[in-house]
Design an enzyme around this catalytic site. Sequence first.
Site, PDB file in Angstrom:
ATOM      1  N   CYS A 136       0.829  -1.206   0.000  1.00  0.00           N
ATOM      2  CA  CYS A 136       0.000   0.000   0.000  1.00  0.00           C
ATOM      3  C   CYS A 136       0.864   1.256   0.000  1.00  0.00           C
ATOM      4  O   CYS A 136       0.599   2.200  -0.736  1.00  0.00           O
ATOM      5  CB  CYS A 136      -0.903   0.030   1.231  1.00  0.00           C
ATOM      6  SG  CYS A 136      -2.499  -0.757   1.010  1.00  0.00           S
ATOM      7  N   CYS A 244      14.876 -17.463  18.281  1.00  0.00           N
ATOM      8  CA  CYS A 244      14.778 -18.904  18.558  1.00  0.00           C
ATOM      9  C   CYS A 244      15.842 -19.680  17.792  1.00  0.00           C
ATOM     10  O   CYS A 244      16.498 -20.566  18.341  1.00  0.00           O
ATOM     11  CB  CYS A 244      13.392 -19.429  18.160  1.00  0.00           C
ATOM     12  SG  CYS A 244      12.242 -19.599  19.541  1.00  0.00           S
TER      13      CYS A 244
END
Lengths: 283, 109
Positions: A136, A244
């Site tokens: 956008c 992680c």
Amino acid sequence: MNFKTMSLISAVALALPTLGMADADDDTLVINEEIKIVTKAPAPAHLDGALDEVISGWHFRADGTQAMEMDDFDNPGMLAVETGEELWNTVEGSEDKSCASCHGDSASMAGVKAVYPKWNDAAEEVYTIQMQVNDCRENRMGAEPWKTDKGGSIPMEALLASVSRGMPVNVAIDGPAQATWEHGKELYYTRTGQLDLSCASCHEDNYGNMIRADHLSQGQINGFPTYRLKNAKLNGAHSRFKGCIRDTRAETYSPGSPEFVALELYVASRGNGLSVEGPSVRN
Amino acid sequence: MADGVKPRVKAPKKAAAGDVVTLKTLISHKMESGQRKDKDGNLIPRSIINRFTCAFNGKSIVDVTLEAAISTNPYFEFEATIPEAGDLEFTWYDDDGSVYEDKKSVAIG
């Protein structure tokens, strides 16, 4: 109280701790005494054989942390939502438009966050909500895109999540998105790093147990972006993935990479049925 | 004035005379401790909220000294007795001399 009931109670008391103190609790999450959040749901069909129930990370946190999410005033993540609202109404770029110029009120975006990541026909790839925002910005506003999990990306995602709170996560995994979803699934079950851990090693096989001093959740991302007390800011899902994977002592992918987009789609789909909860509060 | 500082207060609009009410305040502030270094190894100068006060009709309810170890976006929750209708005045004092204020009126009823 006679001896028999005493021994019954102590038997129950003995049996419970073996489940571990780290298990998901049975509290219920209602935000602002108004928005009911589904934090436990039957696992989506594609998790057959892996999980019976999907559980929001909220259940694995201490009562004090849980309480912070139950009132917007107490939730530090809502500061970013306010910033997001300002960005929503800020005119930027060559087209002299803000988000509000086309979309109107930010509340009109309710339900959008729940279905992302989502296949984009024009771009012929899976878009995360941050990519859609940038699409956008570039093509309609003529503005500079934001980097993944940086600049306005996180406040905007927080705003879009906040207006969808309470709605069930429902990302599509079939149709054109299926190949990306399969890729994400493969990444989820691939062991990486010197510690040789996959996402599943912790978040599927060992949720409810402790990893050193912390509780392992199912690694659901329905609450992202997440305000973490440890770094006192909102964190994006890709940044969390990176953290992680780094902890497995591996070289990580970058936030915004095709691998993390695929992984985000797959991990989001594991939470299909839970409510959108972001911005959530965690350790 | 430090960037992005915005005080917020949650107080009831109405209370019965003599009621004890809970007040919640939060100010967005980075609370730079003065202990950290930037990429080049130079100390980042301290920039914190060093004092917070709350008064009711000019009478002090709390007066807090904040130190550098307090984390970002300091949050205070406390209770106050509301004897009559009036104004709660909240004031935060920044290291750089800025003063941020908020006011909430409480009616009796």
